[in-house]
Motif scaffolding. Sequence first.
Motif, mmCIF file in Angstrom:
data_model
loop_
_atom_site.group_PDB
_atom_site.id
_atom_site.type_symbol
_atom_site.label_atom_id
_atom_site.label_comp_id
_atom_site.label_asym_id
_atom_site.label_seq_id
_atom_site.Cartn_x
_atom_site.Cartn_y
_atom_site.Cartn_z
ATOM 1 N N GLU A 115 0.834 -1.208 0.000
ATOM 2 C CA GLU A 115 0.000 0.000 0.000
ATOM 3 C C GLU A 115 0.867 1.257 0.000
ATOM 4 N N ARG A 116 1.980 1.214 0.725
ATOM 5 C CA ARG A 116 2.889 2.376 0.727
ATOM 6 C C ARG A 116 3.475 2.600 -0.662
ATOM 7 N N VAL A 117 3.841 1.512 -1.317
ATOM 8 C CA VAL A 117 4.448 1.626 -2.647
ATOM 9 C C VAL A 117 3.446 2.156 -3.660
ATOM 10 N N VAL A 118 2.223 1.615 -3.660
ATOM 11 C CA VAL A 118 1.244 2.055 -4.649
ATOM 12 C C VAL A 118 0.827 3.494 -4.400
ATOM 13 N N ARG A 119 0.845 3.915 -3.118
ATOM 14 C CA ARG A 119 0.518 5.311 -2.815
ATOM 15 C C ARG A 119 1.531 6.237 -3.475
ATOM 16 N N ALA A 120 2.805 5.880 -3.405
ATOM 17 C CA ALA A 120 3.843 6.707 -4.027
ATOM 18 C C ALA A 120 3.698 6.709 -5.552
ATOM 19 N N ARG A 121 3.389 5.559 -6.137
ATOM 20 C CA ARG A 121 3.218 5.472 -7.589
ATOM 21 C C ARG A 121 2.039 6.326 -8.055
ATOM 22 N N LEU A 122 0.929 6.234 -7.343
ATOM 23 C CA LEU A 122 -0.244 7.006 -7.738
ATOM 24 C C LEU A 122 -0.023 8.497 -7.518
ATOM 25 N N ALA A 123 0.756 8.841 -6.508
ATOM 26 C CA ALA A 123 1.086 10.253 -6.289
ATOM 27 C C ALA A 123 1.905 10.794 -7.455
ATOM 28 N N ASP A 124 2.807 9.962 -7.993
ATOM 29 C CA ASP A 124 3.561 10.366 -9.186
ATOM 30 C C ASP A 124 2.626 10.612 -10.364
ATOM 31 N N ALA A 125 1.685 9.688 -10.565
ATOM 32 C CA ALA A 125 0.740 9.841 -11.670
ATOM 33 C C ALA A 125 -0.098 11.107 -11.489
ATOM 34 N N GLN A 126 -0.487 11.380 -10.260
ATOM 35 C CA GLN A 126 -1.266 12.591 -9.979
ATOM 36 C C GLN A 126 -0.455 13.844 -10.283
ATOM 37 N N PHE A 127 0.824 13.801 -9.950
ATOM 38 C CA PHE A 127 1.711 14.937 -10.234
ATOM 39 C C PHE A 127 1.841 15.150 -11.745
ATOM 40 N N PHE A 128 2.050 14.063 -12.491
ATOM 41 C CA PHE A 128 2.160 14.180 -13.950
ATOM 42 C C PHE A 128 0.889 14.785 -14.532
ATOM 43 N N PHE A 129 -0.252 14.321 -14.052
ATOM 44 C CA PHE A 129 -1.531 14.798 -14.575
ATOM 45 C C PHE A 129 -1.694 16.292 -14.313
ATOM 46 N N LYS A 130 -1.356 16.742 -13.104
ATOM 47 C CA LYS A 130 -1.486 18.166 -12.772
ATOM 48 C C LYS A 130 -0.520 19.012 -13.594
ATOM 49 N N GLN A 131 0.677 18.510 -13.797
ATOM 50 C CA GLN A 131 1.653 19.250 -14.604
ATOM 51 C C GLN A 131 1.187 19.365 -16.053
ATOM 52 N N ASP A 132 0.635 18.273 -16.577
ATOM 53 C CA ASP A 132 0.145 18.299 -17.960
ATOM 54 C C ASP A 132 -0.989 19.299 -18.135
ATOM 55 N N ARG A 133 -1.787 19.482 -17.113
ATOM 56 C CA ARG A 133 -2.949 20.359 -17.206
ATOM 57 C C ARG A 133 -2.578 21.843 -17.266
ATOM 58 N N LYS A 134 -1.320 22.144 -17.021
ATOM 59 C CA LYS A 134 -0.891 23.539 -17.037
ATOM 60 C C LYS A 134 -0.795 24.098 -18.460
ATOM 61 N N LEU A 135 -0.864 23.215 -19.444
ATOM 62 C CA LEU A 135 -0.730 23.643 -20.837
ATOM 63 C C LEU A 135 -1.839 22.998 -21.658
ATOM 64 N N LEU A 136 -2.513 23.769 -22.492
ATOM 65 C CA LEU A 136 -3.562 23.235 -23.344
ATOM 66 C C LEU A 136 -2.954 22.368 -24.448
#
Length: 645
Positions: free
Chosen positions: A364-385
């Motif tokens: 659970e600790r490992v998957v939390r870190a992986r999903l947090a990375d995916a969430q970060f990528f998604f937020k960064q991508d949203r900064k540009l149309l």
Amino acid sequence: MTAIAPLLVELLTEELPPRALARLADAFAQGMVERLNARALIGAADRAPVFERHATPRRLAVVVHAVRAHAPPQRTRLKVLPVSIALDAHSRPTPVLSKKLAALGMEQWQWSDLERAVDGKNEALFIHRTQAGATLTEGLQTALDEILKTLPAPKTMRYPRAKAFSNRVATRSEREDSMSNTASAKRHSCSVIGKCARESVQFVRPAHRLIALHGERIVPVTALGLSAGRTTLGHRFLSNGEIDIPHADAYVETLRDIGHVQVDLDARRAAIRAQLLKQAGDAHVLMPDALLDEVTALVEWPAVYAGRFDAAFLSLPPECLILTMQTHQKYFALRNASGALQPHFLLVSNLDTPTPEQIIAGNERVVRARLADAQFFFKQDRKLLLAERAPQLDAVVYHRQLGSQWQRVKRIEAIACAIAARIGADQAHAARAAQLAKADLLTQMVGEFPELQGVMGQYYARLDFEPEEVARACAEHYQPRFSGDTLPSTLAGVAVALADKLETLVGLFGIGQCPTSDKDPFALRRAALGLLRILLEKALPLDLEALLRLSFEQFGAVPSVNDPTEPLLDFFYDRLRILLRERGHRADEIEAVLSTRPMRLDDLSIRLDAVHAFNVLPDAAALAAAHKRIANILKKSADTAHAEV
């Protein structure tokens, strides 16, 4: 009497590559059976060999039933010499024949020992011999030597293997040095023996033990510097020490009961699947075959546990969560009855324990870190149309002879607009989708998960408030991705999908990058089949040659591209024949329709049905023969008239 018993061969290694395990196991077992059977060492000649192939992360094994200790004697027919050389003009034996027979161990012979028979266009003399059959030791040693060199390993590694010193007789100087009391002599002895007692071995992973049991008897063979025995190792954590296999028939049960290893690959896969379904309860398990195969190859004693992650991550596109869990962690995602992704996952562990809390918490600790990375990528991508990213494709090389990805996008846009006008699609939507379809290649999410290209473009287009048809076309333009995949559902998606495939095929064929019999690095066969499927199944009123001409016109600014229309048409018809045969149409009926090289495929099914309806008529063969005769007569008349003129 020839002893018959089951044969067990096991090679114990370091952890084998999981994605190649099933392929390695099949090659190991099949290769062993084929080679032993070729030497008449297996069962009855009128029955197929019976065997079991086994594999775990640390072993390849096969149990072959009804194996002989000795193959039966083999009756052979050996050609000695042509009669013209063996006999003189008076049919008396020549000195050459006598020498040949003496070389074959027949100094004393009679005419009854020889057979005179036709050999091709001439006659020859033959002898019949009965040779002793191969022993199991000989046959198994040869089989092992050949198989281990030809296993389909993705990569091999070279490692030092200690070689039994008893296999080699020490020289006199080495014996004298070993008996010497001087330090220098001892050092010299160790150096010499050390060099002689080690060898370099090449295999997919370092091998540690070899078992070869015929019934309860050890077959004295060697492989990879190992001598065969009867001991193996069980589970790394649930088993202690060496395990003796008393009999080849007891292999599976002994490792299961004492070693906590389930060696049968198929049974282990079925057990994992059953545990996944049991743990899921009312939820639906996302269980792709590739993932199930991989986790099966990663464990020896599987146990399935359930974990969970923060529900806040469900705000991400579900494909991101699923791929993160499957690709990085080898977890199985869960959906509820309505299809919504759940904040739970199932993991397959190699450790069956009544207290799995620490295992679950760690995952659970490992998957939390992986999903947090995916969430970060998604937020960064949203900064540009997406529309702002698209022009940046000009800095990405598509092909050194065909320019950048942005130049490719502009070609696709022009082709898509022209197709949209012909099929009644919204040209503005098709143009916009073509402009945005490749933009997600520059996002961090697609950089992390290339499998999401197109999918992320669809999500980002929706979040950018693009029209729904445009957003869907961003994902659909890759379809069909594989055999049996769905086709684009929107007209804009159809237009861009056709344009994308046409641009790829015309451009790469135009610079000579055609697929060969064994290589297709740009997946041009897949692109052609996808294009043909869209034209056929959507029944589009499009002319194939006109589409190729239209696409070639877009490469006017690329002088290295030559007109590939004719070779591409040949390529399409070859693919079309394959596609239609796979759908059950007869080869002669396909040829009857495609021999006219139809440029429109929307009525191809009607033509095939008409030809088939004619073929089943009672007079079809006679009518076809009459037509052929008339055609030949007319052709001959035309040739004669032309010659007279």
